[in-house]
Design a protein around this motif. Sequence first.
Motif, PDB file in Angstrom:
ATOM      1  N   CYS A 150      -1.844  15.047  -5.399  1.00  0.00           N
ATOM      2  CA  CYS A 150      -0.874  13.989  -5.677  1.00  0.00           C
ATOM      3  C   CYS A 150      -0.466  13.355  -4.353  1.00  0.00           C
ATOM      4  O   CYS A 150      -0.558  13.976  -3.290  1.00  0.00           O
ATOM      5  CB  CYS A 150       0.350  14.547  -6.400  1.00  0.00           C
ATOM      6  SG  CYS A 150       0.047  15.084  -8.087  1.00  0.00           S
ATOM      7  N   GLN A 151       0.013  12.128  -4.398  1.00  0.00           N
ATOM      8  CA  GLN A 151       0.324  11.397  -3.170  1.00  0.00           C
ATOM      9  C   GLN A 151       1.794  11.034  -3.073  1.00  0.00           C
ATOM     10  O   GLN A 151       2.550  11.131  -4.046  1.00  0.00           O
ATOM     11  CB  GLN A 151      -0.538  10.143  -3.092  1.00  0.00           C
ATOM     12  CG  GLN A 151      -0.457   9.242  -4.312  1.00  0.00           C
ATOM     13  CD  GLN A 151      -1.469   8.118  -4.287  1.00  0.00           C
ATOM     14  OE1 GLN A 151      -1.842   7.604  -3.237  1.00  0.00           O
ATOM     15  NE2 GLN A 151      -1.944   7.717  -5.454  1.00  0.00           N
ATOM     16  N   CYS A 152       2.188  10.617  -1.879  1.00  0.00           N
ATOM     17  CA  CYS A 152       3.571  10.217  -1.656  1.00  0.00           C
ATOM     18  C   CYS A 152       3.630   9.182  -0.535  1.00  0.00           C
ATOM     19  O   CYS A 152       2.656   8.935   0.168  1.00  0.00           O
ATOM     20  CB  CYS A 152       4.450  11.420  -1.305  1.00  0.00           C
ATOM     21  SG  CYS A 152       4.071  12.201   0.288  1.00  0.00           S
ATOM     22  N   ALA A 153       4.807   8.584  -0.384  1.00  0.00           N
ATOM     23  CA  ALA A 153       5.056   7.661   0.724  1.00  0.00           C
ATOM     24  C   ALA A 153       6.499   7.825   1.151  1.00  0.00           C
ATOM     25  O   ALA A 153       7.386   8.091   0.331  1.00  0.00           O
ATOM     26  CB  ALA A 153       4.782   6.219   0.306  1.00  0.00           C
ATOM     27  N   VAL A 154       6.737   7.683   2.438  1.00  0.00           N
ATOM     28  CA  VAL A 154       8.090   7.724   3.000  1.00  0.00           C
ATOM     29  C   VAL A 154       8.284   6.453   3.810  1.00  0.00           C
ATOM     30  O   VAL A 154       7.597   6.230   4.805  1.00  0.00           O
ATOM     31  CB  VAL A 154       8.298   8.960   3.902  1.00  0.00           C
ATOM     32  CG1 VAL A 154       9.718   8.963   4.463  1.00  0.00           C
ATOM     33  CG2 VAL A 154       8.020  10.244   3.134  1.00  0.00           C
ATOM     34  N   VAL A 162      -4.344   2.615  -4.934  1.00  0.00           N
ATOM     35  CA  VAL A 162      -3.538   2.100  -3.829  1.00  0.00           C
ATOM     36  C   VAL A 162      -2.078   2.307  -4.198  1.00  0.00           C
ATOM     37  O   VAL A 162      -1.618   1.829  -5.242  1.00  0.00           O
ATOM     38  CB  VAL A 162      -3.805   0.599  -3.577  1.00  0.00           C
ATOM     39  CG1 VAL A 162      -2.918   0.087  -2.444  1.00  0.00           C
ATOM     40  CG2 VAL A 162      -5.273   0.362  -3.258  1.00  0.00           C
ATOM     41  N   LEU A 163      -1.353   3.015  -3.357  1.00  0.00           N
ATOM     42  CA  LEU A 163       0.061   3.268  -3.615  1.00  0.00           C
ATOM     43  C   LEU A 163       0.890   2.177  -2.965  1.00  0.00           C
ATOM     44  O   LEU A 163       1.082   2.155  -1.759  1.00  0.00           O
ATOM     45  CB  LEU A 163       0.462   4.642  -3.070  1.00  0.00           C
ATOM     46  CG  LEU A 163       1.854   5.148  -3.448  1.00  0.00           C
ATOM     47  CD1 LEU A 163       2.024   5.193  -4.959  1.00  0.00           C
ATOM     48  CD2 LEU A 163       2.088   6.529  -2.841  1.00  0.00           C
ATOM     49  N   GLY A 164       1.360   1.229  -3.784  1.00  0.00           N
ATOM     50  CA  GLY A 164       2.160   0.125  -3.274  1.00  0.00           C
ATOM     51  C   GLY A 164       3.621   0.509  -3.110  1.00  0.00           C
ATOM     52  O   GLY A 164       4.061   1.554  -3.586  1.00  0.00           O
ATOM     53  N   GLY A 165       4.376  -0.350  -2.477  1.00  0.00           N
ATOM     54  CA  GLY A 165       5.781  -0.067  -2.232  1.00  0.00           C
ATOM     55  C   GLY A 165       6.642  -0.111  -3.469  1.00  0.00           C
ATOM     56  O   GLY A 165       7.764   0.406  -3.473  1.00  0.00           O
ATOM     57  N   THR A 166       6.129  -0.720  -4.518  1.00  0.00           N
ATOM     58  CA  THR A 166       6.834  -0.778  -5.794  1.00  0.00           C
ATOM     59  C   THR A 166       5.846  -0.459  -6.910  1.00  0.00           C
ATOM     60  O   THR A 166       4.621  -0.477  -6.695  1.00  0.00           O
ATOM     61  CB  THR A 166       7.439  -2.169  -6.057  1.00  0.00           C
ATOM     62  OG1 THR A 166       6.371  -3.122  -6.213  1.00  0.00           O
ATOM     63  CG2 THR A 166       8.350  -2.608  -4.913  1.00  0.00           C
ATOM     64  N   ALA A 199       5.267  -2.371  -9.462  1.00  0.00           N
ATOM     65  CA  ALA A 199       4.528  -3.611  -9.742  1.00  0.00           C
ATOM     66  C   ALA A 199       3.356  -3.783  -8.776  1.00  0.00           C
ATOM     67  O   ALA A 199       2.257  -4.184  -9.181  1.00  0.00           O
ATOM     68  CB  ALA A 199       5.468  -4.811  -9.662  1.00  0.00           C
ATOM     69  N   GLU A 200       3.574  -3.474  -7.501  1.00  0.00           N
ATOM     70  CA  GLU A 200       2.504  -3.608  -6.509  1.00  0.00           C
ATOM     71  C   GLU A 200       1.385  -2.596  -6.767  1.00  0.00           C
ATOM     72  O   GLU A 200       0.197  -2.915  -6.641  1.00  0.00           O
ATOM     73  CB  GLU A 200       3.074  -3.418  -5.107  1.00  0.00           C
ATOM     74  CG  GLU A 200       3.995  -4.546  -4.654  1.00  0.00           C
ATOM     75  CD  GLU A 200       4.674  -4.241  -3.327  1.00  0.00           C
ATOM     76  OE1 GLU A 200       4.437  -3.129  -2.787  1.00  0.00           O
ATOM     77  OE2 GLU A 200       5.434  -5.096  -2.841  1.00  0.00           O
ATOM     78  N   SER A 201       1.770  -1.390  -7.121  1.00  0.00           N
ATOM     79  CA  SER A 201       0.773  -0.351  -7.407  1.00  0.00           C
ATOM     80  C   SER A 201      -0.041  -0.711  -8.635  1.00  0.00           C
ATOM     81  O   SER A 201      -1.264  -0.535  -8.659  1.00  0.00           O
ATOM     82  CB  SER A 201       1.472   1.000  -7.604  1.00  0.00           C
ATOM     83  OG  SER A 201       2.206   1.374  -6.458  1.00  0.00           O
ATOM     84  N   GLU A 202       0.630  -1.218  -9.654  1.00  0.00           N
ATOM     85  CA  GLU A 202      -0.055  -1.622 -10.882  1.00  0.00           C
ATOM     86  C   GLU A 202      -0.984  -2.813 -10.625  1.00  0.00           C
ATOM     87  O   GLU A 202      -2.094  -2.876 -11.161  1.00  0.00           O
ATOM     88  CB  GLU A 202       0.977  -1.992 -11.952  1.00  0.00           C
ATOM     89  CG  GLU A 202       1.638  -0.801 -12.603  1.00  0.00           C
ATOM     90  CD  GLU A 202       0.699  -0.058 -13.543  1.00  0.00           C
ATOM     91  OE1 GLU A 202      -0.003  -0.718 -14.336  1.00  0.00           O
ATOM     92  OE2 GLU A 202       0.661   1.184 -13.472  1.00  0.00           O
ATOM     93  N   ILE A 252      -8.604  -3.498  -9.096  1.00  0.00           N
ATOM     94  CA  ILE A 252      -9.767  -2.622  -8.947  1.00  0.00           C
ATOM     95  C   ILE A 252     -10.479  -2.427 -10.279  1.00  0.00           C
ATOM     96  O   ILE A 252     -11.719  -2.454 -10.350  1.00  0.00           O
ATOM     97  CB  ILE A 252      -9.335  -1.278  -8.340  1.00  0.00           C
ATOM     98  CG1 ILE A 252      -8.977  -1.472  -6.860  1.00  0.00           C
ATOM     99  CG2 ILE A 252     -10.428  -0.219  -8.495  1.00  0.00           C
ATOM    100  CD1 ILE A 252      -8.375  -0.257  -6.203  1.00  0.00           C
ATOM    101  N   LEU A 253      -9.714  -2.246 -11.350  1.00  0.00           N
ATOM    102  CA  LEU A 253     -10.331  -2.064 -12.668  1.00  0.00           C
ATOM    103  C   LEU A 253     -11.107  -3.304 -13.096  1.00  0.00           C
ATOM    104  O   LEU A 253     -12.105  -3.204 -13.806  1.00  0.00           O
ATOM    105  CB  LEU A 253      -9.265  -1.724 -13.709  1.00  0.00           C
ATOM    106  CG  LEU A 253      -8.605  -0.351 -13.568  1.00  0.00           C
ATOM    107  CD1 LEU A 253      -7.504  -0.186 -14.611  1.00  0.00           C
ATOM    108  CD2 LEU A 253      -9.631   0.772 -13.683  1.00  0.00           C
TER     109      LEU A 253
END
Length: 284
Positions: free
Chosen positions: A131-135, A235-239, A241-244, A250-251
């Motif tokens: 699993c991933q994360c961002a700080v 891609v883990l975006g800052g929000t 909406a960005e991630s989606e 990509i899909l």
Amino acid sequence: MKIIEQFIKGKENSLNTCEDGLFTGSFMAAVIDGVTPKSRYLWQGKTSGCYAKEILLAFLGKIQRAELKSQTPEEFFSLLDRQLAIASGMPARKAGTGNSDSGVLRFTDYPRASIILYNDICREIWAYGDCQCAVNGRVYTHEKEIDRLNAGLRAFCLEYELQKGKTIEELAQLPADPGRTAIEENLKLQMAFENKNIPFGYPVLNGQGIAPSMIKVYPVKSGDEILLASDGYPVLGGTLAESEKELQRILKEDPLCFRAYRSTKGKKSCNISFDDRAYCRILV
């Protein structure tokens, strides 16, 4: 902590079969990613990944503040791992190599999961698995070396099919992904590397004990914004909406997930994504 936004979606567009889980409480938030099963064995009618997710979610709901405060990451993940062993009856059942239908539990049948959580008591992110994360915008993906290897091999096999004359559209309509089929044995063999700090080794909760050296810990402070997510987001975006948005791009560009984003599996024609996904954004 304040939950800004959270979201969970199954690749089959159903939470009943979704192997990702999301837990939010007053002092802890967690994302769980049940491992895609490598056998057809069902636990109470559920896949091993879905069963593992539900066992861990139920246990997290019982954790008291004092318990979490007194435990180290190693103690906590060992406790979670033990829940999988207890729930699946591993100490009482003999593992073997026979068919699951015969009642013999195989190593490939075990419930498995990755997890990442935010502990608001000590203000740390704890991760075990991919699993991933961002700080504050800095992303930590925890991608496995073995996944890169298998994703590359799958991509090679799909490119070979294209060279033989098939189209991407034709490949997407096949009942079985030829690239995934080519790496199926690898996906089983890689289990020998679970929780071993060796080349191609990787961490996963499987009820057989963890590798403390594979735990990841990230300190955070008041005012930080953190993200927790499963690897269903390329891609883990800052929000959210960005991630989606990145996921949908990509899909659309690479539905089989072997060029723009190499994965060990692609989007099936009957599904809405290549994998389940869960996302949580938190203000500390």
